[in-house]
Design a protein around this motif. Structure first.
Motif, mmCIF file in Angstrom:
data_model
loop_
_atom_site.group_PDB
_atom_site.id
_atom_site.type_symbol
_atom_site.label_atom_id
_atom_site.label_comp_id
_atom_site.label_asym_id
_atom_site.label_seq_id
_atom_site.Cartn_x
_atom_site.Cartn_y
_atom_site.Cartn_z
ATOM 1 N N ALA A 126 -36.854 11.199 88.443
ATOM 2 C CA ALA A 126 -35.603 11.655 87.837
ATOM 3 C C ALA A 126 -34.487 11.852 88.858
ATOM 4 O O ALA A 126 -33.337 12.088 88.475
ATOM 5 N N GLU A 127 -34.800 11.734 90.149
ATOM 6 C CA GLU A 127 -33.776 11.917 91.172
ATOM 7 C C GLU A 127 -32.759 10.776 91.141
ATOM 8 O O GLU A 127 -33.045 9.688 90.636
ATOM 9 N N PRO A 128 -31.556 10.990 91.682
ATOM 10 C CA PRO A 128 -30.560 9.902 91.723
ATOM 11 C C PRO A 128 -31.076 8.707 92.515
ATOM 12 O O PRO A 128 -31.831 8.861 93.482
ATOM 13 N N PHE A 129 -30.685 7.505 92.093
ATOM 14 C CA PHE A 129 -31.011 6.312 92.870
ATOM 15 C C PHE A 129 -30.257 6.358 94.201
ATOM 16 O O PHE A 129 -29.159 6.936 94.283
ATOM 17 N N PRO A 130 -30.789 5.723 95.244
ATOM 18 C CA PRO A 130 -30.077 5.685 96.533
ATOM 19 C C PRO A 130 -28.991 4.606 96.571
ATOM 20 O O PRO A 130 -28.676 4.058 97.632
ATOM 21 N N PHE A 131 -28.448 4.276 95.408
ATOM 22 C CA PHE A 131 -27.379 3.293 95.268
ATOM 23 C C PHE A 131 -26.688 3.598 93.941
ATOM 24 O O PHE A 131 -27.197 4.376 93.120
ATOM 25 N N ASP A 132 -25.543 2.986 93.732
ATOM 26 C CA ASP A 132 -24.795 3.172 92.488
ATOM 27 C C ASP A 132 -25.234 2.103 91.481
ATOM 28 O O ASP A 132 -24.947 0.918 91.680
ATOM 29 N N PRO A 133 -25.928 2.472 90.393
ATOM 30 C CA PRO A 133 -26.380 1.463 89.422
ATOM 31 C C PRO A 133 -25.238 0.613 88.848
ATOM 32 O O PRO A 133 -25.457 -0.562 88.518
ATOM 33 N N GLN A 134 -24.063 1.178 88.757
ATOM 34 C CA GLN A 134 -22.942 0.433 88.185
ATOM 35 C C GLN A 134 -22.479 -0.706 89.086
ATOM 36 O O GLN A 134 -21.804 -1.629 88.611
ATOM 37 N N ARG A 135 -22.831 -0.652 90.366
ATOM 38 C CA ARG A 135 -22.385 -1.685 91.302
ATOM 39 C C ARG A 135 -23.415 -2.789 91.502
ATOM 40 O O ARG A 135 -23.158 -3.748 92.233
ATOM 41 N N ILE A 136 -24.564 -2.675 90.849
ATOM 42 C CA ILE A 136 -25.590 -3.714 90.966
ATOM 43 C C ILE A 136 -25.189 -4.901 90.089
ATOM 44 O O ILE A 136 -24.929 -4.751 88.893
ATOM 45 N N ASP A 137 -25.166 -6.095 90.679
ATOM 46 C CA ASP A 137 -24.746 -7.288 89.936
ATOM 47 C C ASP A 137 -25.890 -7.934 89.167
ATOM 48 O O ASP A 137 -25.660 -8.548 88.117
ATOM 49 N N ALA A 138 -27.105 -7.834 89.673
ATOM 50 C CA ALA A 138 -28.250 -8.465 89.014
ATOM 51 C C ALA A 138 -29.524 -7.759 89.460
ATOM 52 O O ALA A 138 -29.595 -7.201 90.562
ATOM 53 N N LEU A 139 -30.514 -7.799 88.586
ATOM 54 C CA LEU A 139 -31.831 -7.238 88.871
ATOM 55 C C LEU A 139 -32.863 -8.343 88.736
ATOM 56 O O LEU A 139 -32.854 -9.097 87.764
ATOM 57 N N VAL A 140 -33.776 -8.426 89.713
ATOM 58 C CA VAL A 140 -34.866 -9.397 89.685
ATOM 59 C C VAL A 140 -36.184 -8.626 89.644
ATOM 60 O O VAL A 140 -36.400 -7.724 90.465
ATOM 61 N N LEU A 141 -37.058 -8.978 88.709
ATOM 62 C CA LEU A 141 -38.354 -8.315 88.581
ATOM 63 C C LEU A 141 -39.465 -9.227 89.081
ATOM 64 O O LEU A 141 -39.539 -10.395 88.691
ATOM 65 N N SER A 142 -40.347 -8.685 89.915
ATOM 66 C CA SER A 142 -41.444 -9.495 90.454
ATOM 67 C C SER A 142 -42.592 -9.619 89.464
ATOM 68 O O SER A 142 -43.252 -10.659 89.405
ATOM 69 N N HIS A 143 -42.876 -8.576 88.689
ATOM 70 C CA HIS A 143 -43.896 -8.652 87.647
ATOM 71 C C HIS A 143 -43.836 -7.407 86.770
ATOM 72 O O HIS A 143 -43.011 -6.518 87.010
ATOM 73 N N ARG B 86 -28.135 4.739 83.454
ATOM 74 C CA ARG B 86 -27.203 5.286 84.443
ATOM 75 C C ARG B 86 -26.089 4.316 84.822
ATOM 76 O O ARG B 86 -25.368 4.554 85.789
ATOM 77 N N GLY B 87 -25.972 3.214 84.071
ATOM 78 C CA GLY B 87 -24.770 2.402 84.246
ATOM 79 C C GLY B 87 -24.934 0.953 84.623
ATOM 80 O O GLY B 87 -23.946 0.213 84.676
ATOM 81 N N PHE B 88 -26.158 0.483 84.909
ATOM 82 C CA PHE B 88 -26.338 -0.930 85.238
ATOM 83 C C PHE B 88 -26.023 -1.789 84.022
ATOM 84 O O PHE B 88 -26.519 -1.533 82.922
ATOM 85 N N ARG B 89 -25.247 -2.852 84.216
ATOM 86 C CA ARG B 89 -24.849 -3.711 83.101
ATOM 87 C C ARG B 89 -25.031 -5.198 83.410
ATOM 88 O O ARG B 89 -24.508 -6.066 82.707
ATOM 89 N N LEU C 127 -30.633 -6.117 93.071
ATOM 90 C CA LEU C 127 -31.773 -5.213 93.165
ATOM 91 C C LEU C 127 -33.047 -5.978 92.829
ATOM 92 O O LEU C 127 -33.090 -6.730 91.855
ATOM 93 N N ILE C 128 -34.073 -5.802 93.645
ATOM 94 C CA ILE C 128 -35.380 -6.423 93.405
ATOM 95 C C ILE C 128 -36.354 -5.315 93.020
ATOM 96 O O ILE C 128 -36.673 -4.451 93.842
ATOM 97 N N ASP C 129 -36.781 -5.313 91.791
ATOM 98 C CA ASP C 129 -37.688 -4.318 91.217
ATOM 99 C C ASP C 129 -37.003 -2.951 91.069
ATOM 100 O O ASP C 129 -36.089 -2.601 91.835
ATOM 101 N N CYS C 130 -37.500 -2.212 90.095
ATOM 102 C CA CYS C 130 -37.045 -0.837 89.886
ATOM 103 C C CYS C 130 -38.222 -0.090 89.262
ATOM 104 O O CYS C 130 -38.258 0.174 88.055
#
Length: 459
Positions: A44-61, A76-79, A27-30
């Motif tokens: 507050a709406e559900p993400f359009p993906f399963d947070p538990q299945r995201i392997d890594a998050l990259v933040l641009s700034h 919601r489960g990202f680890r 995932l790039i940015d959140c």
């Protein structure tokens, strides 16, 4: 490789893009969606993906429209690990702790109203504990280094020149395809910051388009206008109220005040940087002076330190902030939020909007539905804290201080990419995206599309 557009499609906030590489998901940015009350309920709406299945998050700034829902993602489960440039990691700690504190405070006030109406209390979007859980997953990175973030996938962050630590994101498979996400591109020649890095190759470009239909005034004309505004305020005895986010424009404003300390008679003002996190942000800037451009280093050596001007007062407590209102004139008040939809700036606007000798100075983008946008568009009356206020203050929009590149700057940045990679325009209202798309097609003969929510395309 595939990319799915999950946010900032036809709007300027809520940045989020999902890259799939085989079974891996990056995932790039959140980012937080910002605007009026109805718009912000979408956070507050559900993400359009399963947070538990995201392997890594990259933040641009570290701006909140790029990182503001990270604690919710973890809740919601990202680890997985969160990768960000080192200065972005430091600033994200400040920004997310502040956002969580505001969310907790707001829900207490809202629940009091709900109880009076016989409604059930609600929970905040996330808490300070959620923010801390997210921050523990941060992995700070330097610019220009390569890192394998999942097996067979490399990441490199390049300087985007937008705010301290902002990055252009490059993700690729060795010998395979490369995705480039522009993040938010800054204008060349921005004080303090280095110019955006030039990217020599991409197979697909996700490109911001905030000002895709506009050309900024030159920096020199903009700085001259600032000087005239301060002179007018001194002449009439009014305050200058500047809505600005704690990261980015606030530091540039202080830079120009230091550069022109004498010829703008800045010593005749009391300057307030009114933010509970401003002091922490200034410390981050001083900790990362290695990221400054040469001009900023020279200014630090020969002028008053812009972050420590002799007549600058950083106000942290509520009592200190309230005391600013005792100044009917002769004050420069910089406060957030930059779009006036929350924060201490609303209190200062309540005190100053009705004054004929006051000046309200807008230096950043104002999203649709925000109080800032209403004021920029010339509304005559606004409602603040239950009271209607007739707007008599002078309003100034100084586009040349924007942290975003204008149309010419965006075209210049894309023009240095060797092959004419297809472009997907994100992070912009449709009127801006359409204008930029036309210019890109005309000048570079490249394929350009406007991203749509949920759209998935191959890399």
């Amino acid at each position: 490789m595939q990319v799915q557009f999950c946010g900032a499609n036809g709007e300027v906030t809520g940045s989020s893009h999902l890259l799939r590489v085989g079974e891996r998901q990056i995932l790039i940015d959140c980012g937080m969606i910002q605007g009026d009350e109805e718009t912000e309920r979408r956070n507050a709406e559900p993400f359009p993906f399963d947070p538990q299945r995201i392997d890594a998050l990259v933040l641009s700034h570290a701006h909140i429209d790029h990182i503001g829902r990270v604690p919710l993602l973890v809740k919601r489960g990202f680890r997985g690990p969160i990768y960000a440039q080192a200065a972005t990691a430091d600033l994200s700690r400040i920004m997310l702790e502040d956002a969580a504190s505001i969310a907790e405070s707001d829900i207490v006030r809202d629940n009091l109203k709900r109880l009076q109406q016989g409604l059930k209390p609600q929970q905040p979007l996330y808490t300070r504990a959620d923010a801390q859980a997210a921050l523990e997953r941060l992995h700070p990175l330097p610019y220009d280094s390569e890192l394998e973030i999942v097996p067979g996938v490399l990441l490199r962050l390049r300087d985007a020149g937008h705010i301290l630590g902002s990055a252009v994101v490059e993700i690729w498979q060795p010998g395979g395809r490369k995705l480039v996400f522009s993040g938010d591109i800054g204008p060349r020649g921005t004080p303090i910051l280095r110019d955006p890095a030039r990217i020599d190759h991409a197979d697909i470009v996700l490109m911001e388009s905030t000002y895709g239909n506009r050309l900024h005034r030159s920096r020199s004309d903009t700085v001259a206008e600032l000087g005239r505004i301060f002179a007018a305020a001194l002449n009439t005895g009014g305050n200058v109220v500047i809505p600005a986010f704690a990261v980015g424009r606030s530091q540039e404003l202080l830079y120009w005040m230091a550069e022109h300390h004498d010829d703008w008679n800045m010593d005749r003002f009391q300057i307030f940087l009114d933010s509970p996190m401003a002091g922490k942000v200034l410390e981050v800037y001083e900790r990362h002076e290695d990221l400054f451009d040469e001009d900023a280093r020279a200014l630090w050596a020969h002028r008053p330190n812009p972050l420590r001007l002799p007549n600058l007062r950083v106000t942290v407590s509520v009592a200190e902030s309230q005391a600013i209102n005792q100044h009917p004139g002769g004050a420069v008040i910089i406060a957030g939020s930059g779009m006036c939809n929350g924060g201490r700036i609303r209190h200062h606007l309540r005190q100053n909007l009705g004054r004929h000798n006051a000046h309200i100075l807008f230096v950043g983008y104002q999203a649709q539905g925000t109080l800032g946008r209403l004021l920029v568009d010339g509304v005559k009356r606004v409602k603040l804290f239950g009271d209607w206020i007739d707007v008599h203050a002078h309003r100034h929009t100084v586009g040349g201080l924007s942290a975003h590149a204008d149309q010419a700057g965006l075209l210049d940045w894309y023009g240095h990419i060797g092959a004419r990679a297809p472009v997907y325009l994100v992070h912009g209202e449709d009127i801006a995206r359409e204008a930029l798309a036309d210019k890109l097609r005309e000048r570079f003969r490249c394929r350009v599309e406007l991203s749509q929510p949920g759209m998935t395309v191959p890399v």
